[in-house]
Design a protein around this motif. Structure first.
Motif, PDB file in Angstrom:
ATOM      1  N   GLN A  70       0.833  -1.207   0.000  1.00 33.86           N
ATOM      2  CA  GLN A  70       0.000   0.000   0.000  1.00 33.86           C
ATOM      3  C   GLN A  70       0.865   1.253   0.000  1.00 33.86           C
ATOM      4  OE1 GLN A  70      -3.507   0.149  -0.311  1.00 33.86           O
ATOM      5  NE2 GLN A  70      -2.802   2.193  -0.879  1.00 33.86           N
ATOM      6  N   GLN A  71       1.952   1.244   0.769  1.00 31.24           N
ATOM      7  CA  GLN A  71       2.858   2.401   0.778  1.00 31.24           C
ATOM      8  C   GLN A  71       3.474   2.624  -0.599  1.00 31.24           C
ATOM      9  OE1 GLN A  71       5.717   2.151   3.982  1.00 31.24           O
ATOM     10  NE2 GLN A  71       4.114   1.712   5.466  1.00 31.24           N
ATOM     11  N   ALA A  72       3.839   1.551  -1.270  1.00 30.42           N
ATOM     12  CA  ALA A  72       4.412   1.666  -2.613  1.00 30.42           C
ATOM     13  C   ALA A  72       3.390   2.260  -3.582  1.00 30.42           C
ATOM     14  CB  ALA A  72       4.894   0.302  -3.103  1.00 30.42           C
ATOM     15  N   PHE A  73       2.136   1.782  -3.540  1.00 31.12           N
ATOM     16  CA  PHE A  73       1.107   2.336  -4.416  1.00 31.12           C
ATOM     17  C   PHE A  73       0.777   3.786  -4.063  1.00 31.12           C
ATOM     18  CE2 PHE A  73      -0.179  -2.170  -5.398  1.00 31.12           C
ATOM     19  CZ  PHE A  73       0.152  -2.107  -6.742  1.00 31.12           C
ATOM     20  N   ASP A  74       0.774   4.108  -2.775  1.00 28.33           N
ATOM     21  CA  ASP A  74       0.545   5.496  -2.363  1.00 28.33           C
ATOM     22  C   ASP A  74       1.634   6.414  -2.920  1.00 28.33           C
ATOM     23  OD1 ASP A  74      -1.718   4.687  -0.990  1.00 28.33           O
ATOM     24  OD2 ASP A  74      -0.762   4.797   1.003  1.00 28.33           O
ATOM     25  N   GLU A  75       2.877   5.956  -2.889  1.00 30.11           N
ATOM     26  CA  GLU A  75       3.983   6.751  -3.419  1.00 30.11           C
ATOM     27  C   GLU A  75       3.869   6.902  -4.931  1.00 30.11           C
ATOM     28  OE1 GLU A  75       7.494   9.080  -3.389  1.00 30.11           O
ATOM     29  OE2 GLU A  75       5.938   8.642  -1.910  1.00 30.11           O
TER      30      GLU A  75
END
Length: 84
Positions: A70-75
């Motif tokens: 999720q952090q990767a997609f948010d970035e």
């Protein structure tokens, strides 16, 4: 004999790649996820072969795995929206 049972499977086709998301359960009733990337290669003789890569996140890692993903997609979303 295979000691794993498939309980869910989802194939996502994306061009020359297909991603498989498979939820399995062991005899001990433990769930785990298998993510497979399959990429099609066309050989010079016209025949096809497939290159596969797998990862196996286990239940004790699900939350951390999902958080990281999720952090990767948010970035990615942040970078797209900022034009970077």
């Amino acid at each position: 004999m295979d000691d794993r049972e498939d309980v869910f499977s989802k194939a996502v086709r994306a061009g020359k790649r297909t991603y498989f998301f498979d939820v399995k359960i062991t005899r001990g009733r433990d769930l785990f996820l298998t993510i497979t990337e399959s990429k099609k290669h066309t050989n010079e003789d016209g025949s096809a072969s497939y290159e596969k890569h797998k990862i196996f996140p286990y239940k004790e890692d699900f939350e951390k795995f999902m958080d990281g993903l999720q952090q990767a997609f948010d970035e990615i979303d942040r970078l797209r929206s900022s034009g970077e």
